[in-house]
Design a protein around this motif. Sequence first.
Motif, PDB file in Angstrom:
ATOM      1  N   ASN A 345       0.759  -1.243   0.008  1.00  0.00           N
ATOM      2  CA  ASN A 345       0.021  -0.101  -0.075  1.00  0.00           C
ATOM      3  C   ASN A 345       0.755   1.388  -0.042  1.00  0.00           C
ATOM      4  OD1 ASN A 345      -2.576   1.485   0.205  1.00  0.00           O
ATOM      5  ND2 ASN A 345      -1.875   2.042   2.286  1.00  0.00           N
ATOM      6  N   ASN A 349       0.594   3.635  -2.969  1.00  0.00           N
ATOM      7  CA  ASN A 349       0.266   5.204  -2.762  1.00  0.00           C
ATOM      8  C   ASN A 349       1.439   6.169  -3.548  1.00  0.00           C
ATOM      9  OD1 ASN A 349      -1.788   4.512  -1.294  1.00  0.00           O
ATOM     10  ND2 ASN A 349      -1.394   4.946   0.696  1.00  0.00           N
ATOM     11  N   ALA A 353       0.724   8.824  -6.329  1.00  0.00           N
ATOM     12  CA  ALA A 353       1.066  10.198  -5.759  1.00  0.00           C
ATOM     13  C   ALA A 353       2.046  10.666  -6.879  1.00  0.00           C
ATOM     14  CB  ALA A 353       1.414  10.344  -4.503  1.00  0.00           C
ATOM     15  N   ASP A 379       8.867   9.859  -1.254  1.00  0.00           N
ATOM     16  CA  ASP A 379       8.705   9.879  -2.738  1.00  0.00           C
ATOM     17  C   ASP A 379       8.794  11.381  -3.287  1.00  0.00           C
ATOM     18  OD1 ASP A 379       6.106  11.499  -2.529  1.00  0.00           O
ATOM     19  OD2 ASP A 379       5.164   9.748  -1.722  1.00  0.00           O
ATOM     20  N   LEU A 392      -5.463  10.812   7.225  1.00  0.00           N
ATOM     21  CA  LEU A 392      -4.815   9.903   6.755  1.00  0.00           C
ATOM     22  C   LEU A 392      -5.058   8.436   6.973  1.00  0.00           C
ATOM     23  CD1 LEU A 392      -1.178  10.959   5.511  1.00  0.00           C
ATOM     24  CD2 LEU A 392      -3.278  10.970   4.175  1.00  0.00           C
ATOM     25  N   PHE A 397     -10.739   7.163   4.277  1.00  0.00           N
ATOM     26  CA  PHE A 397     -10.262   8.474   3.606  1.00  0.00           C
ATOM     27  C   PHE A 397      -9.482   8.286   2.723  1.00  0.00           C
ATOM     28  CE2 PHE A 397      -7.059  11.838   3.229  1.00  0.00           C
ATOM     29  CZ  PHE A 397      -7.775  12.792   3.465  1.00  0.00           C
ATOM     30  N   THR A 398      -9.976   8.930   1.454  1.00  0.00           N
ATOM     31  CA  THR A 398      -9.199   8.775  -0.046  1.00  0.00           C
ATOM     32  C   THR A 398      -9.401  10.174  -0.561  1.00  0.00           C
ATOM     33  OG1 THR A 398      -8.874   7.642  -1.847  1.00  0.00           O
ATOM     34  CG2 THR A 398     -11.380   7.767  -1.013  1.00  0.00           C
ATOM     35  N   THR A 399      -8.558  10.425  -1.270  1.00  0.00           N
ATOM     36  CA  THR A 399      -8.680  11.648  -2.304  1.00  0.00           C
ATOM     37  C   THR A 399      -8.587  11.040  -3.847  1.00  0.00           C
ATOM     38  OG1 THR A 399      -6.085  11.999  -2.492  1.00  0.00           O
ATOM     39  CG2 THR A 399      -7.291  13.204  -0.843  1.00  0.00           C
ATOM     40  N   LYS A 400      -8.609   9.780  -3.954  1.00  0.00           N
ATOM     41  CA  LYS A 400      -8.652   9.117  -5.259  1.00  0.00           C
ATOM     42  C   LYS A 400     -10.160   9.041  -5.840  1.00  0.00           C
ATOM     43  CE  LYS A 400      -4.288   6.765  -3.905  1.00  0.00           C
ATOM     44  NZ  LYS A 400      -3.786   5.713  -3.454  1.00  0.00           N
ATOM     45  N   GLY A 405      -9.594   4.014  -5.207  1.00  0.00           N
ATOM     46  CA  GLY A 405      -9.073   3.943  -4.059  1.00  0.00           C
ATOM     47  C   GLY A 405     -10.051   3.693  -2.958  1.00  0.00           C
ATOM     48  N   THR A 406      -9.930   2.826  -1.970  1.00  0.00           N
ATOM     49  CA  THR A 406     -11.062   2.668  -0.989  1.00  0.00           C
ATOM     50  C   THR A 406     -10.905   3.415   0.215  1.00  0.00           C
ATOM     51  OG1 THR A 406      -9.857   0.809   0.002  1.00  0.00           O
ATOM     52  CG2 THR A 406     -11.288   0.195  -1.430  1.00  0.00           C
ATOM     53  N   GLY A 407      -9.550   4.080   0.295  1.00  0.00           N
ATOM     54  CA  GLY A 407      -9.207   4.675   1.599  1.00  0.00           C
ATOM     55  C   GLY A 407      -9.367   3.765   2.520  1.00  0.00           C
ATOM     56  N   LEU A 408      -8.915   2.763   2.558  1.00  0.00           N
ATOM     57  CA  LEU A 408      -8.790   1.849   3.814  1.00  0.00           C
ATOM     58  C   LEU A 408      -7.296   1.132   3.772  1.00  0.00           C
ATOM     59  CD1 LEU A 408     -11.821  -0.598   3.104  1.00  0.00           C
ATOM     60  CD2 LEU A 408     -11.380   0.690   5.006  1.00  0.00           C
ATOM     61  N   GLY A 409      -6.614   1.568   2.746  1.00  0.00           N
ATOM     62  CA  GLY A 409      -5.230   1.127   2.642  1.00  0.00           C
ATOM     63  C   GLY A 409      -4.291   1.552   4.140  1.00  0.00           C
ATOM     64  N   LEU A 410      -4.393   2.889   4.481  1.00  0.00           N
ATOM     65  CA  LEU A 410      -3.435   3.409   5.573  1.00  0.00           C
ATOM     66  C   LEU A 410      -4.229   2.770   6.928  1.00  0.00           C
ATOM     67  CD1 LEU A 410      -2.095   6.790   4.174  1.00  0.00           C
ATOM     68  CD2 LEU A 410      -0.670   4.788   4.699  1.00  0.00           C
ATOM     69  N   PHE A 436       6.595   8.358   4.559  1.00  0.00           N
ATOM     70  CA  PHE A 436       5.878   7.439   5.445  1.00  0.00           C
ATOM     71  C   PHE A 436       7.107   6.628   6.166  1.00  0.00           C
ATOM     72  CE2 PHE A 436       1.475   7.840   4.723  1.00  0.00           C
ATOM     73  CZ  PHE A 436       1.429   8.528   3.256  1.00  0.00           C
TER      74      PHE A 436
HETATM   75  N1  ATP Z   1       2.681   9.122  -0.738  1.00  0.00           N
HETATM   76  C1  ATP Z   1       1.540   9.968  -0.742  1.00  0.00           C
HETATM   77  N2  ATP Z   1       1.663  11.157  -1.295  1.00  0.00           N
HETATM   78  C2  ATP Z   1       0.603  11.841  -1.156  1.00  0.00           C
HETATM   79  N3  ATP Z   1      -0.839  11.699  -0.596  1.00  0.00           N
HETATM   80  C3  ATP Z   1      -0.937  10.172   0.002  1.00  0.00           C
HETATM   81  C4  ATP Z   1       0.156   9.442  -0.212  1.00  0.00           C
HETATM   82  N4  ATP Z   1       0.002   8.249   0.444  1.00  0.00           N
HETATM   83  C5  ATP Z   1      -1.394   8.319   0.725  1.00  0.00           C
HETATM   84  N5  ATP Z   1      -1.878   9.467   0.186  1.00  0.00           N
HETATM   85  C6  ATP Z   1      -3.029  10.252   0.835  1.00  0.00           C
HETATM   86  O1  ATP Z   1      -3.555   9.523   1.674  1.00  0.00           O
HETATM   87  C7  ATP Z   1      -4.958   8.906   1.036  1.00  0.00           C
HETATM   88  C8  ATP Z   1      -5.169   7.652   1.965  1.00  0.00           C
HETATM   89  O2  ATP Z   1      -4.470   6.727   1.385  1.00  0.00           O
HETATM   90  P1  ATP Z   1      -5.161   5.217   1.532  1.00  0.00           P
HETATM   91  O3  ATP Z   1      -3.805   4.130   1.239  1.00  0.00           O
HETATM   92  O4  ATP Z   1      -5.347   4.850   3.035  1.00  0.00           O
HETATM   93  O5  ATP Z   1      -6.237   5.006   0.749  1.00  0.00           O
HETATM   94  P2  ATP Z   1      -6.066   4.989  -0.987  1.00  0.00           P
HETATM   95  O6  ATP Z   1      -4.841   4.896  -1.532  1.00  0.00           O
HETATM   96  O7  ATP Z   1      -6.768   6.211  -1.489  1.00  0.00           O
HETATM   97  O8  ATP Z   1      -6.946   3.909  -1.180  1.00  0.00           O
HETATM   98  P3  ATP Z   1      -6.557   2.366  -1.070  1.00  0.00           P
HETATM   99  O9  ATP Z   1      -5.171   2.074  -0.287  1.00  0.00           O
HETATM  100  O10 ATP Z   1      -7.575   1.846  -0.160  1.00  0.00           O
HETATM  101  O11 ATP Z   1      -6.761   1.717  -2.553  1.00  0.00           O
HETATM  102  C9  ATP Z   1      -4.933   8.816  -0.386  1.00  0.00           C
HETATM  103  O12 ATP Z   1      -6.088   8.740  -1.017  1.00  0.00           O
HETATM  104  C10 ATP Z   1      -4.051   9.954  -0.579  1.00  0.00           C
HETATM  105  O13 ATP Z   1      -4.728  11.221  -0.821  1.00  0.00           O
END
Ligand code: ATP
Length: 445
Positions: A345, A349, A353, A379, A392, A397-400, A405-410, A436
């Motif tokens: 993840n 990410n 990004a 990065d 985050l 929470f996601t900006t995708k 993006g599900t916003g579950l990764g982090l 990170f």
């Molecule tokens: N390296 C990064 N640079 C900029 N923003 C980041 C970075 N990593 C994460 N983010 C921000 O954090 C948000 C949440 O990340 P997260 O991994 O939880 O979910 P996601 O990547 O959007 O979806 P998913 O991982 O579930 O597919 C991202 O949508 C992005 O806005």
Amino acid sequence: MSTTVPPADPAGDPLLAATGEQAWIEVIQKMDEVYNDLLQYEVALEEKNAALEESHQFIESVLASMSDILIVCDRNGGIEEVNPSLCHFAGKSAEQLARTPVFDLFADEVERSKARDLFARYAREGVHDCEFFLRAGDGSTVPVSMNCTPRVSQTGKLMGVVVTGRPVGELRKAYQALRQAHDDLKRTQSQLLHAEKMVSLGRLVAGVAHELNNPISFVLGNVLSLQRYAGRLGSYLEAVHGGRIDSLPALRQELRIDRILADMPQLIDGMIEGAERTRDIVDALKRFSAVDKAAPEEVDVNEVIERSVRWVTQSASGKFTVDLDLPAKMRCRGSSGQLQQVAMNLVQNACDATAGQPAAHLAISGELADGRLRVRFADNGPGIPEANLAHLFEPFFTTKPVGQGTGLGLSISYGIVERHGGSLAARNRPGGGAEFILTLPVESR
Ligand SMILES: Nc1ncnc2c1ncn2[C@@H]1O[C@H](COP(=O)(O)OP(=O)(O)OP(=O)(O)O)[C@@H](O)[C@H]1O
Ligand SMILES: [Mg+2]
């Protein structure tokens, strides 16, 4: 007081005359004394009157400012005194109410006999917070919470009762309205929660579909090629078994049998890889739903990170380079599958990004210190907006865009790392881009 002294009789006995004069003087003095006393009594009386008047006014004002109703009754329940609140409630003046039975104020015969009973039985001990229905001035019946206290004389004789009461109708209406509002709020909240869950589920399904689509189309493409190859191989085998030995070299050329044989291992490898990725996605989903509860094992963190980088870069559409600078043999204890999920993840990410950058890049560096291993993922993307930093690690929470993006990764990663006794933090690098930092306790054996 001025008094005229009668002149002594000059013709009489001079001794007698002197005695009479003395008597007069004494009488006059006595009268003066009495008069003075009277004056003092009058002043004291006026003072007492004024004090009485003041305390009367004080009691009146207290009674008038009471919002509760107050009734003073004699022993038979005859009204002796009421406060303005009761007059207002009953729609009658104090004079109209005076000496009428207090029980007339109750709503109906049932309430009256209940009150009679209770007052008779508990007049000496008092009645507390008993609810009765009274008849208001407008004819409506109003629930009133009543208290009844005995009134006794100085000698301890029961003189009657003092009744106070608070109409609870308004209070009850307000309480019901509040309860209704609370119920509505709860219902709306659960609807919102449900809607939120559905949206999250939609995002998850879209994300999973997106993830699966790539390896499945990969496998499907290769299977279709294999199907075509199988047809050509079949024709060639038919010629072999049909004994058409002379035509075989030409047929081999025509059907491009050598090309097929050269292509096959690659196609099969591709299919295996696609199937493996599908299995990994399903594994990750299982871990997400906590179906998989593997016992802790020794995890080769270097391998986990290297594999994650390989998988992500392989499927990255644009050019995305990753530099690895890790100390040899970073080990920890836990689940390699789950830590793989964390690393993937973080790399994914960073890949997302930096997608718009001309030289998309991620630097992964590690160090071992104080019984912990620390891996930094830095990065050269746009970094994380200050307002997003606090959110985050929140689930969903996601900006995708939806489906990417599900916003579950982090949030899942955070939980996994915590369960491994480590930590996961994010920050913006002074030179730009996001960083990170993953910390884990090293395996000590
Ligand atoms: N390296 C990064 N640079 C900029 N923003 C980041 C970075 N990593 C994460 N983010 C921000 O954090 C948000 C949440 O990340 P997260 O991994 O939880 O979910 P996601 O990547 O959007 O979806 P998913 O991982 O579930 O597919 C991202 O949508 C992005 O806005
Ligand atoms: Mg992510």
